[in-house]
Design a protein around this motif. Structure first.
Motif, mmCIF file in Angstrom:
data_model
loop_
_atom_site.group_PDB
_atom_site.id
_atom_site.type_symbol
_atom_site.label_atom_id
_atom_site.label_comp_id
_atom_site.label_asym_id
_atom_site.label_seq_id
_atom_site.Cartn_x
_atom_site.Cartn_y
_atom_site.Cartn_z
ATOM 1 N N HIS A 218 -1.253 -6.971 11.318
ATOM 2 C CA HIS A 218 -0.106 -6.370 10.636
ATOM 3 C C HIS A 218 -0.278 -4.889 10.322
ATOM 4 N N TYR A 219 -1.481 -4.345 10.514
ATOM 5 C CA TYR A 219 -1.736 -2.952 10.145
ATOM 6 C C TYR A 219 -2.274 -2.164 11.343
ATOM 7 N N PRO A 220 -1.472 -1.961 12.395
ATOM 8 C CA PRO A 220 -1.977 -1.238 13.572
ATOM 9 C C PRO A 220 -2.430 0.177 13.266
ATOM 10 N N MET A 221 -1.851 0.816 12.256
ATOM 11 C CA MET A 221 -2.279 2.176 11.918
ATOM 12 C C MET A 221 -3.696 2.201 11.352
ATOM 13 N N GLN A 222 -4.179 1.074 10.833
ATOM 14 C CA GLN A 222 -5.540 0.979 10.321
ATOM 15 C C GLN A 222 -6.453 0.199 11.261
ATOM 16 N N GLU A 223 -5.910 -0.758 11.971
ATOM 17 C CA GLU A 223 -6.727 -1.596 12.849
ATOM 18 C C GLU A 223 -7.018 -0.919 14.189
ATOM 19 N N CYS A 224 -6.098 -0.105 14.679
ATOM 20 C CA CYS A 224 -6.320 0.587 15.962
ATOM 21 C C CYS A 224 -5.664 1.964 15.912
ATOM 22 N N PRO A 225 -6.180 2.855 15.064
ATOM 23 C CA PRO A 225 -5.498 4.138 14.825
ATOM 24 C C PRO A 225 -5.325 5.038 16.039
ATOM 25 N N PRO A 226 -6.298 5.187 16.958
ATOM 26 C CA PRO A 226 -6.028 6.069 18.106
ATOM 27 C C PRO A 226 -4.886 5.554 18.979
ATOM 28 N N CYS A 227 -4.842 4.247 19.189
ATOM 29 C CA CYS A 227 -3.754 3.656 19.957
ATOM 30 C C CYS A 227 -2.427 3.883 19.260
ATOM 31 N N PHE A 228 -2.408 3.653 17.965
ATOM 32 C CA PHE A 228 -1.172 3.823 17.197
ATOM 33 C C PHE A 228 -0.651 5.248 17.310
ATOM 34 N N ALA A 229 -1.524 6.222 17.091
ATOM 35 C CA ALA A 229 -1.108 7.623 17.176
ATOM 36 C C ALA A 229 -0.602 7.959 18.572
ATOM 37 N N THR A 230 -1.268 7.453 19.589
ATOM 38 C CA THR A 230 -0.889 7.752 20.972
ATOM 39 C C THR A 230 0.504 7.252 21.297
ATOM 40 N N VAL A 231 0.771 5.987 20.993
ATOM 41 C CA VAL A 231 2.060 5.415 21.388
ATOM 42 C C VAL A 231 3.201 5.975 20.547
ATOM 43 N N GLY B 23 0.818 -1.209 0.000
ATOM 44 C CA GLY B 23 0.000 0.000 0.000
ATOM 45 C C GLY B 23 0.844 1.248 0.000
ATOM 46 N N ASP B 24 0.205 2.402 -0.182
ATOM 47 C CA ASP B 24 0.920 3.667 -0.261
ATOM 48 C C ASP B 24 0.651 4.500 0.991
ATOM 49 N N HIS B 25 0.819 5.828 0.872
ATOM 50 C CA HIS B 25 0.643 6.707 2.031
ATOM 51 C C HIS B 25 -0.753 6.627 2.630
ATOM 52 N N ARG B 26 -1.735 6.174 1.854
ATOM 53 C CA ARG B 26 -3.117 6.120 2.359
ATOM 54 C C ARG B 26 -3.295 5.089 3.468
ATOM 55 N N ASN B 27 -2.312 4.200 3.645
ATOM 56 C CA ASN B 27 -2.374 3.295 4.792
ATOM 57 C C ASN B 27 -2.554 4.052 6.104
ATOM 58 N N TYR B 28 -2.086 5.304 6.137
ATOM 59 C CA TYR B 28 -2.097 6.078 7.383
ATOM 60 C C TYR B 28 -3.282 7.035 7.482
ATOM 61 N N ASP B 29 -4.187 7.010 6.517
ATOM 62 C CA ASP B 29 -5.292 7.977 6.537
ATOM 63 C C ASP B 29 -6.123 7.894 7.819
ATOM 64 N N ALA B 30 -6.342 6.689 8.332
ATOM 65 C CA ALA B 30 -7.177 6.532 9.521
ATOM 66 C C ALA B 30 -6.546 7.148 10.762
ATOM 67 N N VAL B 31 -5.236 7.360 10.752
ATOM 68 C CA VAL B 31 -4.521 7.912 11.907
ATOM 69 C C VAL B 31 -4.569 9.440 11.935
ATOM 70 N N LEU B 32 -4.772 10.058 10.787
ATOM 71 C CA LEU B 32 -4.617 11.510 10.684
ATOM 72 C C LEU B 32 -5.429 12.301 11.713
ATOM 73 N N PRO B 33 -6.693 11.945 12.000
ATOM 74 C CA PRO B 33 -7.437 12.760 12.967
ATOM 75 C C PRO B 33 -6.848 12.747 14.375
ATOM 76 N N TYR B 34 -5.998 11.787 14.672
ATOM 77 C CA TYR B 34 -5.473 11.629 16.029
ATOM 78 C C TYR B 34 -4.051 12.147 16.182
ATOM 79 N N LEU B 35 -3.465 12.668 15.110
ATOM 80 C CA LEU B 35 -2.109 13.174 15.165
ATOM 81 C C LEU B 35 -2.092 14.639 15.588
ATOM 82 N N ASP B 36 -1.072 15.018 16.336
ATOM 83 C CA ASP B 36 -0.923 16.381 16.833
ATOM 84 C C ASP B 36 -0.153 17.210 15.808
ATOM 85 N N LEU C 188 4.039 4.806 26.926
ATOM 86 C CA LEU C 188 3.518 3.847 25.963
ATOM 87 C C LEU C 188 2.496 2.943 26.628
ATOM 88 N N LEU C 189 1.518 2.564 25.861
ATOM 89 C CA LEU C 189 0.336 1.931 26.411
ATOM 90 C C LEU C 189 0.605 0.539 26.958
#
Length: 276
Positions: free
Chosen positions: A237-250, A30-43, A262-263
């Motif tokens: 294998h895709y924590p940025m898509q499977e659990c995006p708030p957790c991924f962004a936090t850690v 996949g490309d950069h869009r793998n991270y789209d689900a994380v964007l709302p949780y990034l500072d 870290l959580l």
């Protein structure tokens, strides 16, 4: 003497405008869009994220090349130069976990902190002939690719696999698939990274069937004296898509230098496993 790669101008997507700079890389499928689900949780006030697409992917889909880890490293360092980033944080996922190590080995003074997510290591992924043939078949065989997506995510739904399939077919050039697969199978630069003193967070999901905790302890944690390991529960294998708030936090806790931020999934309290 091996000829140095000639860097290409990688395409990318930028998010945020903070003073801490983060270069983010994607996986083989996949490309950069793998991270789209994380964007709302990034500072975005604290960090500037640049999600780069390697040659043959997304914003760089028209670019061709050798599909080597040395080429990836040269392209990424050239992108950092274009951005005016003398130092930066680095995130790589799966295939580009290997690239994180190559970039850090080539330019250690430029890397502040690095995150390797469900990563393939500098030792490569030594697939046998049957496994490599299956991976290669996913370039054309939609059913094979769906099976692969469901397998590495611990059995997520058929709809999940369909969405991932559609993204892959629209974002990955057919010309690059075999080249990057060969890179994953045949690359080995372990001697270049043993003892590499970078601050490194390794993240894996507890449902990832191949790139699991045991594999990380044999590789990243064995080679890097300042590596830490985080195992995310109920995740593949895709924590940025499977659990995006957790991924962004850690990730952001680590990039801020909050080593104990870290959580701990068992107690919802901060905890991190250090390399033994």
């Amino acid at each position: 003497m091996k000829q140095a790669p000639i860097p290409a101008r990688l395409g990318y997507v930028r998010h945020g405008n903070g003073p801490e700079r983060v270069l983010v890389l994607h996986d083989w499928l996949g490309d950069h869009r793998n991270y789209d689900a994380v964007l709302p949780y990034l500072d975005g006030s604290a960090f500037t994220y640049v999600f780069a697409d390697l040659r043959g992917y997304g914003e760089s889909i028209a670019l061709t090349g050798a599909c080597s880890v040395e080429e990836i490293a040269a392209d990424c360092l050239a992108l950092a130069d274009r951005l005016g980033w003398p130092r930066f944080h680095l995130i790589g996922h799966s295939m580009t976990g290997m690239a994180v190590q190559r970039i850090a080995a080539d330019a250690p003074a430029r890397i502040q902190r690095a995150v390797a997510v469900c990563p393939v290591s500098a030792a490569g992924n030594r697939l046998d002939a049957d496994a490599k043939a299956f991976f290669a078949s996913t370039a054309e065989n939609d059913d094979a690719l769906r099976r692969l997506f469901r397998y590495v995510s611990g059995g997520l739904s058929a709809r999940w696999a369909d969405v991932k399939l559609q993204q892959n077919r629209s974002a990955v050039s057919a010309a690059c698939r075999a080249g990057y697969l060969d890179m994953l199978v045949h690359t080995d630069f372990v001697d270049d990274v043993r003892g590499l003193d970078i601050e490194l967070l390794v993240i894996v999901g507890d449902k990832d069937p191949g790139l699991d905790e045991a594999a990380m302890r044999r590789t990243f944690l064995a080679w890097h004296p300042r590596a830490r390991l985080l195992v995310v529960p109920n995740c593949g294998h895709y924590p940025m898509q499977e659990c995006p708030p957790c991924f962004a936090t850690v990730v952001e806790a680590f990039l801020r230098g909050e080593g104990q931020g870290l959580l701990d999934p068992a107690q919802a309290k901060p905890k991190v496993q250090a390399a033994e």
